[in-house]
Design a protein around this motif. Structure first.
Motif, short mmCIF file in Angstrom:
data_model
loop_
_atom_site.label_atom_id
_atom_site.label_comp_id
_atom_site.label_asym_id
_atom_site.label_seq_id
_atom_site.Cartn_x
_atom_site.Cartn_y
_atom_site.Cartn_z
N PRO A 125 38.57 53.97 35.61
CA PRO A 125 39.36 52.74 35.62
C PRO A 125 40.51 52.75 36.61
CG PRO A 125 38.93 53.46 33.37
CD PRO A 125 38.50 54.57 34.27
N TYR A 134 36.15 50.64 34.83
CA TYR A 134 36.88 49.90 33.80
C TYR A 134 36.66 50.55 32.46
CZ TYR A 134 32.31 47.84 32.77
OH TYR A 134 30.99 47.65 32.45
N GLN A 173 37.01 40.04 28.61
CA GLN A 173 37.44 39.67 29.95
C GLN A 173 38.18 40.84 30.59
OE1 GLN A 173 40.16 36.37 29.80
NE2 GLN A 173 41.89 37.63 29.14
N THR A 174 38.20 40.88 31.93
CA THR A 174 38.87 41.95 32.66
C THR A 174 40.09 41.41 33.38
OG1 THR A 174 38.62 43.59 34.41
CG2 THR A 174 37.34 41.57 34.63
N ASN A 175 41.07 42.29 33.57
CA ASN A 175 42.24 41.90 34.34
C ASN A 175 42.10 42.25 35.81
OD1 ASN A 175 42.49 44.67 34.35
ND2 ASN A 175 44.60 44.71 33.62
N THR A 206 40.12 45.88 30.05
CA THR A 206 39.41 44.74 29.49
C THR A 206 40.02 44.38 28.14
OG1 THR A 206 37.76 46.16 28.45
CG2 THR A 206 37.25 45.33 30.66
#
Length: 471
Positions: free
Chosen positions: A301, A306, A320-322, A327
């Motif tokens: 990550p 991630y 959702q991911t930033n 996530t």
């Protein structure tokens, strides 16, 4: 001729009585010897006797201790002396194995062992420590054993390997076992095809088969089948469970069941923390499930990978991911905010100026919880662009004052619609706008009252507050 020999011997003994030393071929025998034979072209011929065995007392009846002969009978031939019990060969130079090592040996001809079909037993302190048989290095059939009291029971099974002290000491009919380490497979009698490596590994196994235990005290209580334990005290408490796999220090320490998977390295509370809710990886082969009690990372990550969250989201949420490796759970983008609220009763506005309309009835709230009747406001749960529609309707007013409706964002006026009123008539104002909201931003609807008091009609078709997310 015989008379001459007898006479010579008589004279020899006669002279020995007077002089103590006898010389043959010399007139001055060595004073330290009884018989001194001197010759440069002949030797002493020792009697040749065809002995039948090392215990032969028939060919020579009642031999005297130290009697020397040349054995031309049983192999190997050579000089033998009687030690009072057996005929012992006088070994040739450099043919005996010494305690300080030998030189001049040949691997083609020299060896330790027997030339007859007799087993060899090694002992230390008069306790059996090794065995070489045919075709074994232990009792039984095709077994290998090194160590005190290892594989020394009657029978001892077939094709077993035992290395260490007290390894499989009571095995009688067990087959195809490999056990290495002090007291490993200590109680095994007929267990088959087990592999135990480590002190006390599979200690209590009696008849279990096809287990693999690697590590000290691994599966020490087990007496079942088809288990695999790798690591100190893994599956230690399992007595009768089958088809388990535990990898790591004390992994599955207290597991008593079947078909379990543990990958863990736990020392907490003497291994009791290695449970289904604490093992790094836990699985059930029969139910086809695998579980991790930690964070799952896909790649690194910190660079291009991630990680996944370790808590569950709420109903309908998506992951959702930033964009930076983290996530989280979020409401799906195709589930936009959509609310409508109204008044439960007519609202009397007793003061002039800007006053909040107290919308307190939720007609619908698609996501749920975004509109609060207690505060009369909409609170965004996700960032985005929102369309606001609102309006109010009053009963008759007879004046020429200004009346307006406004959208407030976070307590500050964002947009308004205003106009003056004339005559004795109803008042109606509506507003529509679009604004950008961050998470936890809130929206309220306000009325500008030009002449107090003013009564707002609660009819839902006239007084309302709507929020719709558009992106």
């Amino acid at each position: 001729m015989k008379l001459k020999i007898k006479l010579s011997l008589l004279l020899l003994f006669f002279f020995s009585t007077f002089y103590a030393q006898v010389g043959i071929g010399t007139t001055s025998p060595n004073a330290a010897s009884i018989l001194d034979i001197s010759s440069t072209n002949s030797g002493l011929l020792i009697p040749r006797v065809a002995l039948t065995s090392a215990s032969d007392i028939v060919t020579i009846v009642s031999p005297i201790t130290s009697l020397l002969v040349y054995n031309s009978g049983f192999a190997p031939n050579g000089y033998y002396y009687w030690n009072g019990t057996l005929w012992v060969q006088l070994a040739a130079s450099n043919t005996a194995w010494t305690l300080t090592g030998n030189t001049g040996t040949s691997s083609a001809t020299n060896f330790l062992g027997t030339t007859d079909d007799v087993d060899i037993v090694f002992k230390r302190n008069n306790i059996r420590a090794g065995f070489i048989g045919n075709p074994n290095t232990a009792g039984g059939n095709k077994n290998t054993s090194f160590g005190a009291n290892s594989l020394n029971a009657a029978g001892t099974g077939i094709r077993n390997t035992a290395i260490g002290s007290n390894v499989m000491p009571v095995n009688t009919s067990g087959q195809l076992n490999v056990s290495i380490g002090d007291q490993s497979m200590f109680l095994n009698t007929d267990g088959t095809a087990n592999t135990a490596i480590g002190v006390g590994a599979l200690y209590s196994n009696i008849s279990g088969k096809e287990n693999v235990a690697l590590g000290r005290n691994t599966m020490v209580l087990n007496n079942a089948n088809n288990n695999t334990g790798l690591g100190f005290a893994s599956l230690r408490s399992n007595v009768s469970g089958t088809n388990n796999i535990a990898i790591g220090h004390q992994a599955g320490y207290n597991e008593l069941g079947n078909n379990k998977l543990y990958i863990e390295n736990s020392t907490f509370n003497n291994g009791t923390d290695s449970s289904v809710d604490n093992a790094l990886i836990y699985g059930e082969f029969d139910n086809r499930i695998v579980r991790t009690n930690g964070t799952i990372q896909i790649g690194n990550p910190a660079t291009t990978g991630y990680s996944l969250p370790i808590v569950r989201g709420t109903n309908g949420q998506v992951l959702q991911t930033n964009g930076a490796g983290a996530t989280s759970w979020a409401n799906p983008l195709n589930t936009f905010s959509l609310i409508r609220s109204t008044l439960s009763a007519n609202q009397v506005v007793a003061s002039t100026g800007w006053q909040k309309i107290t919308f307190d009835t939720v007609a619908f709230d698609l996501i749920g919880g975004e509109f609060s009747p207690g505060t009369n406001r909409f609170v965004a749960t996700k960032a985005g662009y929102y369309e606001i529609n609102a309006g109010f309707h009053t009963f008759n007013k007879n004046d020429a004052q200004q009346y307006a409706v406004a959208v407030y964002k976070n307590g500050i006026e964002y947009q308004e619609t205003a106009a003056h009123h004339y005559g004795d008539k109803l008042i109606s104002r509506i507003i529509n706008c679009t604004l950008n909201l961050a998470v936890n931003d809130y929206v309220e609807i306000y009325i500008f009252n030009g002449n107090a008091p003013t009564t707002i009609d609660n009819y839902s078709g006239k007084t309302y507050f709507e929020v719709k997310q558009i992106k």
